[in-house]
Design a protein around this motif. Structure first.
Motif, PDB file in Angstrom:
ATOM      1  N   TYR A 141       0.823  -1.208   0.000  1.00 31.60           N
ATOM      2  CA  TYR A 141       0.000   0.000   0.000  1.00 31.60           C
ATOM      3  C   TYR A 141       0.858   1.259   0.000  1.00 31.60           C
ATOM      4  O   TYR A 141       0.577   2.224  -0.703  1.00 31.60           O
ATOM      5  N   GLN A 144       2.685   2.316  -3.304  1.00 31.69           N
ATOM      6  CA  GLN A 144       1.823   2.838  -4.365  1.00 31.69           C
ATOM      7  C   GLN A 144       1.614   4.343  -4.257  1.00 31.69           C
ATOM      8  O   GLN A 144       1.215   4.981  -5.225  1.00 31.69           O
ATOM      9  N   LEU A 145       1.860   4.933  -3.089  1.00 32.35           N
ATOM     10  CA  LEU A 145       1.702   6.381  -2.922  1.00 32.35           C
ATOM     11  C   LEU A 145       2.954   7.096  -3.423  1.00 32.35           C
ATOM     12  O   LEU A 145       4.075   6.736  -3.067  1.00 32.35           O
ATOM     13  N   ARG A 146       2.745   8.124  -4.240  1.00 33.74           N
ATOM     14  CA  ARG A 146       3.876   8.812  -4.867  1.00 33.74           C
ATOM     15  C   ARG A 146       4.790   9.468  -3.824  1.00 33.74           C
ATOM     16  O   ARG A 146       6.004   9.407  -3.922  1.00 33.74           O
ATOM     17  N   ASP A 147       4.188  10.095  -2.792  1.00 29.08           N
ATOM     18  CA  ASP A 147       5.000  10.759  -1.764  1.00 29.08           C
ATOM     19  C   ASP A 147       5.869   9.767  -1.004  1.00 29.08           C
ATOM     20  O   ASP A 147       7.022  10.049  -0.688  1.00 29.08           O
TER      21      ASP A 147
END
Length: 197
Positions: A141, A144-147
């Motif tokens: 999870y 998957q977050l760009r940051d």
């Protein structure tokens, strides 16, 4: 589980004091139903995701605009992430469910054939697999977050740079002073250029 414990005659909630639970502890029927409830939906979900991947792949051939291709790549990424989560679920819980349906008094392998050491080792292995599943899900999870991806790249870059500095003996005061003065000079030049405009 409530329905099962309430419906079996002379077992579960229908037994005096709810003390008769042999169908749950040693019965094969309950274990087969429980296994089907685990593997049935899992198999169905895997088939659905294979179908979704097939549809997305065929749709990619008909897309023309860059915006549509970008949206399709985002959809594929989302489906891939969810498929990874389903995969970790199967790997984390599957072996424990297989053991649950294979080892009991009425099952293929009676508990008397398995030594305490083997039983203990299997329990430890299954718990480790479940803990790894939880850790892996969190990582899937997060990545998957760009940051989060950028933060991990920066952290990796800083760790590699620090290792290089340690191998070379560090920058020294002079090198650090030069880099700071060069940075401040660049920043002040940018500020003066913006203010003159």
């Amino acid at each position: 589980m409530f329905v099962v414990f309430a419906c079996v005659p002379n077992q579960g909630f229908q037994s005096p004091g709810c003390i008769n639970n042999t169908f749950f502890l040693s019965g094969l029927t309950f274990r087969l139903v429980w296994t089907c409830l685990f593997f049935g939906p899992t198999l169905l979900i895997c088939m659905v995701y294979c179908h979704i991947f097939h549809l997305l792949k065929n749709r990619a051939l008909t897309l023309v605009s860059a915006e549509q291709r970008c949206q399709l790549s985002r959809n594929i990424k989302t489906v891939r992430t969810t498929a990874l989560i389903v995969g970790t679920f199967v790997v984390g819980w599957g072996p424990a469910v297989v053991k649950f349906v294979l080892i009991c008094e009425e099952c293929l392998v009676p508990p008397s054939l398995i030594s305490n050491t083997t039983n203990y080792a299997m329990g430890v292995a299954f718990n480790i697999m479940f803990c790894l599943k939880v850790f892996t899900d969190t990582f899937i999870y997060a990545v998957q977050l760009r940051d989060v991806r950028k933060a991990l790249q920066v952290m990796w870059y800083k760790m590699m740079r620090r290792d290089d500095e340690d191998r070379r003996g560090g920058w020294g005061r002079e090198g650090r002073g030069r880099s700071v003065s060069r940075f401040s000079h660049t920043a002040s030049t940018r500020i003066s250029l913006h203010s003159s405009r």
